[in-house]
Design a protein around this motif. Structure first.
Motif, PDB file in Angstrom:
ATOM      1  N   ARG A  12      39.942  13.537  62.658  1.00 17.98           N
ATOM      2  CA  ARG A  12      39.597  14.405  63.787  1.00 17.98           C
ATOM      3  C   ARG A  12      40.379  15.718  63.725  1.00 17.98           C
ATOM      4  O   ARG A  12      39.832  16.799  63.899  1.00 17.98           O
ATOM      5  N   ARG A  13      41.681  15.611  63.449  1.00 22.70           N
ATOM      6  CA  ARG A  13      42.510  16.817  63.325  1.00 22.70           C
ATOM      7  C   ARG A  13      42.019  17.723  62.214  1.00 22.70           C
ATOM      8  O   ARG A  13      41.868  18.934  62.386  1.00 22.70           O
ATOM      9  N   LYS A  14      41.789  17.107  61.060  1.00 24.03           N
ATOM     10  CA  LYS A  14      41.421  17.900  59.883  1.00 24.03           C
ATOM     11  C   LYS A  14      40.082  18.607  60.111  1.00 24.03           C
ATOM     12  O   LYS A  14      39.935  19.788  59.805  1.00 24.03           O
ATOM     13  N   ILE A  15      39.133  17.863  60.667  1.00 25.20           N
ATOM     14  CA  ILE A  15      37.802  18.446  60.844  1.00 25.20           C
ATOM     15  C   ILE A  15      37.837  19.516  61.938  1.00 25.20           C
ATOM     16  O   ILE A  15      37.198  20.561  61.815  1.00 25.20           O
ATOM     17  N   PHE A  16      38.626  19.288  62.967  1.00 29.97           N
ATOM     18  CA  PHE A  16      38.764  20.298  64.013  1.00 29.97           C
ATOM     19  C   PHE A  16      39.250  21.622  63.422  1.00 29.97           C
ATOM     20  O   PHE A  16      38.686  22.683  63.670  1.00 29.97           O
ATOM     21  N   VAL A  17      40.299  21.556  62.608  1.00 30.64           N
ATOM     22  CA  VAL A  17      40.864  22.772  62.011  1.00 30.64           C
ATOM     23  C   VAL A  17      39.856  23.400  61.048  1.00 30.64           C
ATOM     24  O   VAL A  17      39.667  24.624  61.026  1.00 30.64           O
ATOM     25  N   PHE A  18      39.178  22.555  60.284  1.00 30.58           N
ATOM     26  CA  PHE A  18      38.233  23.093  59.298  1.00 30.58           C
ATOM     27  C   PHE A  18      37.054  23.797  59.976  1.00 30.58           C
ATOM     28  O   PHE A  18      36.567  24.816  59.503  1.00 30.58           O
ATOM     29  N   ARG A  19      36.623  23.239  61.109  1.00 30.64           N
ATOM     30  CA  ARG A  19      35.543  23.903  61.852  1.00 30.64           C
ATOM     31  C   ARG A  19      35.977  25.292  62.293  1.00 30.64           C
ATOM     32  O   ARG A  19      35.206  26.264  62.230  1.00 30.64           O
ATOM     33  N   ASN A  20      37.215  25.399  62.742  1.00 24.12           N
ATOM     34  CA  ASN A  20      37.708  26.713  63.144  1.00 24.12           C
ATOM     35  C   ASN A  20      37.736  27.687  61.981  1.00 24.12           C
ATOM     36  O   ASN A  20      37.435  28.873  62.131  1.00 24.12           O
TER      37      ASN A  20
END
Lengths: 138, 338, 325
Positions: free
Chosen positions: A83-91
């Protein structure tokens, strides 16, 4: 006449929940659009966002990452890390000018066949609205 | 060959007259000068400063697709490569033009390379006399000259209000004919002025090194511990090789993108560990020391053995752009004094 | 900075500690150039200096080829490496220690409180022919630049490197020796990032297209980065080949997505990637965008605390969840 846009959607489904959930969708005869191409991974925590970028590069118009509900990861915390990784990657995607809505995430347990079919329907509609991804066309 | 005069304010007309050519010229992009295909002569920016790249890439592009194929179709050449219009590269520095002289034997001797040669033959180089050399220029030390016509088809010299236009080759003559409407004849005074400028140019070069004997020193001290000292600050990036007008190493790769595949040629850099990595995992040049030594050996020893000239035109880019100040001239001096 | 103090402390480090090599800054003979230098004996320490021109980070040498640095130990028997580190460098070091890139015990840190460094491209643009810059000092918002027989004053803002303008950590956060009094620090500023966030998606895409199209893929941004030290880099892998070798917009975008994402929650803000870029790509915008988001959402700042777990090796059950179905 313009050909109707039929999006390519790549899905990374975790072995323990979402892949089993997708199975249940099938055995329960719930329908969902055929645009989704599923890849089974052991856990969403092992998904390197570069896999998402590579999917886009090689023709995906959208990507879905789906795993166990928070607190229910087979490996205890893999989905939290994802969840953390994908959140940052989306940004990051948004910052370089790629619509982050093309990268979606969902929590689907092994018993949520109905939810899986709804998720796929909704995402397919979203990507259809966004149109083809042309960023990596060169 | 013939001499002409081109009024500066008619330069755009001259460029417009070259409608049978694709014109590449320096273009200003976010603080940099890069060579690009121009459609409007007004885009051309004839200030030779801050060119991180030589026009090498116009003839020898960084990546060039040689073949395309997919699972249903046999390999074929990509569209658009054959039957190109002739090209003019405008605003070339004399050192960069000499760079092509050093690339030519590599691509035409043992295995003539059609991709390079075809473009080379259909490309015409219009150079500018380099009246203001840059701090790290050392062309005079490696056989060059800021006003050298070597490798150029046309040489322009800035006389203030006009350019003094010298036609060097028959290819250049053709271009001069096409633009004849805006050219006039120079007076003898202007001729003298031009010769004076050419004479002054070499004195402006401030970095020099006598390269005599360097080749044998490099050979003799190939295993010297000093190489390790010289390479200490190198970070193994590709800046020196990718900005060099004479570096020509390339790799051939097959790449798959969305069910199609391309066979392409791309620049490679001897500064990368991957460059010499064997399939077995063994790497004969495992550290920065061997790689930096190789680059100097290739340019100042091997190239002389093979083609009779050093593989360096003294443009100074590798010195100016090196992020850690690995200084080729200073290093050569160290080797020479061994 | 007082050269004498620096040299004396460096010599003291050699006497006191088990040091094989000290990495510091040396003045180059030409113009404004500063080079990394590798000091292997006490006496060589006289070559060290520090000035606002010292814009390069030395931390990447710790992981580049460690064996080379330890070669000096044939003479001294030393097993430690000493390094001159500014605020941003100390953050990179903390991150390296946390990731076990290099053990803390092996590094002796000479901490330099930093007032910001000069962008070489800016100063060389202003004085293109300067051959022999003898000294650059800073006082009250001005740089005093001295040549053999003349001197100039230039406002600091004009020459200050861009990443230094946004620096929130000018003081070393970890050190064994502190070389000067600590300087005032201000909070991180992200106004430029916020401006970019206001742009429309397409507009931002056009902005980056123009930039990435110029990338030469020389790998300098990766190699100069103190935190890009993987033995097997994903950008170089052949099988699977994540990033193709073609130099075109798509592959360049893949390259920069991979590079900047791998520095998410790790970037120390030293600006090396931007400094070394031969085609002036504004790479720190990407790094700082992620730094800002991570700070705001996860309350995490890379390299600020020796005891922090790496960002992506930890989680909070309360992390944002509203983007998930």
């Amino acid at each position: 006449m313009l050909k109707k846009f039929d999006p390519n959607i790549m899905a990374f489904l975790c072995n323990w929940c979402s892949y089993a959930g997708a199975d249940l969708t099938g055995t329960s005869h719930f329908h969902y659009p055929p645009n989704l191409k599923a890849i089974r991974v052991m856990c969403t925590g092992r998904i390197n966002p570069l896999m998402v970028a590579a999917a886009f590069r090689h023709g995906a118009d959208g990507v879905l990452i789906s795993g166990c509900h928070p607190g229910e990861c087979h490996y205890m915390e893999g989905n939290y890390l994802a969840r953390r990784k994908i959140f940052v990657f989306r940004n990051l995607l948004e910052f370089v000018g790629i619509n982050p809505e093309r990268l979606q995430m969902s929590w689907v347990s092994a018993s949520e066949g109905k939810k899986f079919s709804n998720v796929v329907k909704e995402i397919t509609e979203k990507i259809k609205k966004l149109g083809p991804l042309t960023t990596f066309d060169e | 060959m013939e001499h002409f005069l081109l009024e500066k304010n008619r330069l755009n007309e001259f460029l417009s007259a070259l409608r049978n050519y694709e014109v590449f010229a320096p273009v200003r992009k976010v603080g940099l000068t890069v060579f690009e295909l121009i459609t409007n002569p007004k885009e051309a920016m004839l200030d030779l400063k801050n060119q991180p790249q030589s026009p090498k890439r116009v003839i020898f592009p960084q990546s060039e697709i040689l073949l395309v194929f997919d699972k249903n179709n046999a390999a074929k050449e990509p569209k658009g490569r054959v039957g190109q219009k002739p090209q003019v590269v405008f605003g070339v520095r004399p050192c960069d033009a000499r760079g092509f002289h050093m690339l030519d034997p590599v691509f035409e001797r043992e295995y003539p390379d059609p991709y390079y040669l075809q473009k080379r033959q259909s490309t015409l180089l219009v150079g500018f006399h380099c009246s203001e050399p840059y701090p790290n220029c050392f062309c005079t030390s490696v056989g060059g000259n800021p006003s050298s016509p070597e490798g150029l088809d046309i040489l322009l010299t800035d006389l203030g209000e006009q350019y003094f236009l010298e036609v060097i080759t028959s290819k250049g003559e053709q271009v001069a004919k096409e633009g004849a409407a805006v050219l006039s004849s120079p007076t003898s005074q202007q001729q003298t002025e031009k010769e004076k400028l050419s004479g002054m140019a070499p004195q402006k070069i401030r970095r020099t090194i006598d390269t005599e004997g360097i080749a044998s020193k490099i050979e003799k001290h190939f295993d010297h511990s000093l190489w390790r000292e010289l390479s200490g600050k190198c970070i193994s990036c590709g800046i020196c090789t990718y900005t060099c007008p004479t570096c020509h190493c390339f790799d051939i790769q097959d790449e798959r993108v969305r069910g199609r595949a391309n066979r392409l040629r791309i620049w490679d850099s001897c500064m990368f560990p991957e460059y010499t990595l064997h399939a077995s995992g063994h790497n004969p040049r495992p550290t920065r020391t061997e790689r930096l030594k190789n680059r100097m050996y290739h340019k100042f020893k091997q190239n002389i053995d093979l083609y009779g000239v050093p593989g360096c035109v003294g443009c100074g880019r590798c010195i100016t752009l090196c992020p850690e100040n690995v200084d080729l001239v200073a290093n050569l001096k160290v080797i020479k004094n061994l | 900075m007082d050269k004498e103090k620096l040299v004396n402390e460096a010599k003291a480090v050699f006497s006191r500690e088990d040091v094989a090599c000290l990495i510091g800054y040396g003045k180059d003979s030409i113009g404004f150039r500063v080079s990394p230098i590798f000091i292997r004996t006490r006496d060589e320490a006289d070559q060290l200096f520090f000035s606002p021109l010292c814009s390069l980070s030395l931390v990447n040498y710790l992981t580049l080829e460690k064996g080379v640095l330890l070669e000096g130990n044939k003479e001294t028997g030393g097993e430690k490496i000493a390094i001159v580190a500014r605020g941003c460098d100390s953050r990179a070091l903390i991150q390296l220690f946390a990731e076990r890139g290099i053990p803390r015990e092996q590094v002796v840190i000479l901490g330099v409180p930093c007032r910001g460094t000069i962008d070489l491209k800016k100063i060389e643009g202003k004085f293109p022919d300067a051959r022999n810059c003898t000294e650059v000092t800073e006082a009250e918002g001005m740089y005093y630049i001295r040549f053999d027989n003349e001197s100039h004053e230039v406002p600091k803002e004009e020459l200050l490197a861009d990443h230094c303008k946004h620096c929130a950590f000018p003081n070393p956060l970890v050190y064994d020796v502190l070389l000067e009094d600590l300087v005032d620090s201000k909070g991180a500023a992200y106004s430029d990032i916020e401006e970019m966030e206001k742009m429309a998606l397409e507009e931002r895409h056009e902005y980056w297209k123009d930039k990435f199209a110029r990338c030469l893929r020389c790998y300098a941004c990766r190699n100069a980065c103190p935190l890009c030290y993987c033995d097997d880099c994903i950008l170089e892998r052949v099988s699977p080949q994540w990033v193709n070798r073609s130099v075109n917009l798509s592959e360049n975008l893949m390259f920069h997505l991979a590079r900047s994402y791998h520095l998410a929650g790790r970037c120390a803000g030293c600006g090396e990637c931007e400094r070394v870029c031969p085609v002036n790509l504004p790479l720190m915008l990407l790094n700082r965008k992620l730094e800002k988001d991570i700070k705001n959402i996860f309350e995490y700042t890379a390299g600020s605390n020796l005891d922090d777990k790496p960002l992506f090796a930890s989680f909070n059950p309360k992390d944002p969840n509203d983007f998930i179905f």
